[in-house]
Design an enzyme around this catalytic site. Structure first.
Site, PDB file in Angstrom:
ATOM      1  N   TYR A 161       8.376   0.570  -3.725  1.00 20.01           N
ATOM      2  CA  TYR A 161       6.974   0.728  -3.334  1.00 20.01           C
ATOM      3  C   TYR A 161       6.397   2.009  -3.935  1.00 20.01           C
ATOM      4  O   TYR A 161       5.306   2.006  -4.515  1.00 20.01           O
ATOM      5  CB  TYR A 161       6.870   0.760  -1.810  1.00 20.01           C
ATOM      6  CG  TYR A 161       5.448   0.852  -1.297  1.00 20.01           C
ATOM      7  CD1 TYR A 161       4.650  -0.289  -1.196  1.00 20.01           C
ATOM      8  CD2 TYR A 161       4.907   2.074  -0.913  1.00 20.01           C
ATOM      9  CE1 TYR A 161       3.349  -0.204  -0.726  1.00 20.01           C
ATOM     10  CE2 TYR A 161       3.606   2.162  -0.449  1.00 20.01           C
ATOM     11  CZ  TYR A 161       2.829   1.023  -0.355  1.00 20.01           C
ATOM     12  OH  TYR A 161       1.535   1.111   0.101  1.00 20.01           O
ATOM     13  N   LYS A 165       3.264   2.246  -6.714  1.00 19.95           N
ATOM     14  CA  LYS A 165       2.008   2.935  -6.446  1.00 19.95           C
ATOM     15  C   LYS A 165       1.784   4.103  -7.406  1.00 19.95           C
ATOM     16  O   LYS A 165       0.644   4.424  -7.760  1.00 19.95           O
ATOM     17  CB  LYS A 165       1.974   3.406  -4.989  1.00 19.95           C
ATOM     18  CG  LYS A 165       1.881   2.254  -3.985  1.00 19.95           C
ATOM     19  CD  LYS A 165       0.648   1.391  -4.221  1.00 19.95           C
ATOM     20  CE  LYS A 165       0.481   0.313  -3.173  1.00 19.95           C
ATOM     21  NZ  LYS A 165      -0.752  -0.488  -3.374  1.00 19.95           N
TER      22      LYS A 165
END
Length: 259
Positions: A161, A165
Site C-alpha cells: 500500500y 501511494k
C-alpha cells in the site's frame, strides 16, 4: 469576486470510486459548487443510487460502471461521458484498496492487485481522460494518494500500500510537468487516517486496539478525519481558485506528518 473562482458551473467532473467513502463526499462537494458529476464505480448499483440522490437535489449526474484496472472499460467510460457532455473538466482518481499483509506472507498476485488498483489505474484513467483534456487545452486532475506515500506507517505492515501511494505522488509530479503546456493541472491529496466505511470497524469495534491508539496518539489532532473534510481541498484543486497549483502534494492528516 474570490468566491466566483470556486464555482464549477457546467463543468464535468469524473470521480472514480465515488459510490462510497471519500470519493462520494468529494463528488458531493463538487456538485454543490455546480459541477455535473460522473459517479464512476465498479459497483453500478451503488453508483446509480448516489447519482439518483444527486439528481434529486438538482444535480446533473451520470452513473458509470468501470473497473479502473481495465483499459477497455475506461475508454468506454470516457466515450460515454463525452457522448453525454462533450467535455471533461475535472478528474479525481480516488478508487483504491488497502492491504495489511506482511511482505513475507504476501503473494505476488496480492501485490500486483494493490499496484493495479491504487497506482496503475491512475496512469490508465489519466491517460484516457488526459487525451480529452489535451484537446481542450484545459483540465484539472486530482489524484488521491496518502500520507502512506510519504511516511512508513506504524504499527500496521502494508508495504505494498505504501509503495503504491508513493507511486501516485511521483506520477502526479511527473504528469504535472509533462502536461503543464496544455494547461492541465495535476495535484494529489494525501489524506491521513480517515473514518470511512472501509475503516469504520477500526475506529468503532477496534478503537481500543494498539493499532488505533497508535494512530491517534501520533496524530496531533488526536482524531481521525471524516470524508466531508476533503470536500474543501478537492473543490479548491478542481476550481480556478488553484489556477497556479500543479504538481502539489496536499496533506490532510490532522498534523500526522508534522512529527
Amino acid at each position: 469576486m474570490i468566491f466566483d473562482k470556486f464555482r464549477l458551473d457546467n463543468r464535468v467532473a469524473i470521480v472514480t470510486g465515488s459510490a462510497s467513502g471519500l470519493g462520494k463526499e468529494m463528488a458531493r462537494g463538487l456538485a454543490e459548487a455546480g459541477a455535473h458529476i460522473v459517479v464512476a464505480d465498479i459497483n453500478l448499483e451503488a453508483a446509480a443510487r448516489f447519482a439518483e440522490e444527486l439528481m434529486g437535489q438538482g444535480v446533473n449526474a451520470l452513473a458509470v460502471q468501470v473497473d479502473v484496472t481495465d483499459e477497455e472499460q475506461i475508454d468506454r467510460m470516457v466515450e460515454k461521458v463525452m457522448a453525454q457532455y462533450g467535455q471533461i473538466d475535472v478528474l479525481i482518481n480516488n478508487a483504491g484498496i488497502g492491504a495489511r499483509i506482511e511482505i513475507e506472507h504476501m503473494s505476488y498476485q496480492d501485490w500486483q492487485r494493490v499496484m493495479d488498483v491504487n497506482m496503475n489505474s491512475v496512469f490508465l484513467v489519466s491517460k484516457a481522460v488526459g487525451k480529452v483534456m489535451i484537446g481542450q487545452r484545459r483540465g484539472s486532475i486530482i489524484n488521491i494518494s496518502s500520507i502512506s506515500g510519504i511516511i512508513a506507517n506504524v504499527p500496521q505492515k502494508h508495504t505494498a500500500y505504501n509503495a503504491s501511494k508513493a507511486g501516485v505522488i511521483m506520477i502526479t509530479k511527473s504528469m504535472a510537468l509533462e502536461w503543464a503546456e496544455y494547461n492541465i493541472r495535476i495535484n494529489t491529496i494525501a489524506p491521513g487516517y480517515m473514518k470511512t466505511e472501509m475503516t469504520a470497524s477500526d475506529f468503532n469495534e477496534n478503537k481500543d486496539s494498539h493499532m488505533v491508539k497508535t494512530w491517534l496518539q501520533m496524530t496531533p489532532m488526536h482524531r481521525p478525519g471524516t470524508p466531508d473534510e476533503l470536500q474543501g481541498i478537492a473543490l479548491f484543486l478542481a476550481s480556478d481558485a488553484s489556477s497556479y497549483a500543479t504538481g502539489g502534494v496536499f496533506t490532510m492528516d490532522g498534523g500526522y506528518t508534522i512529527l
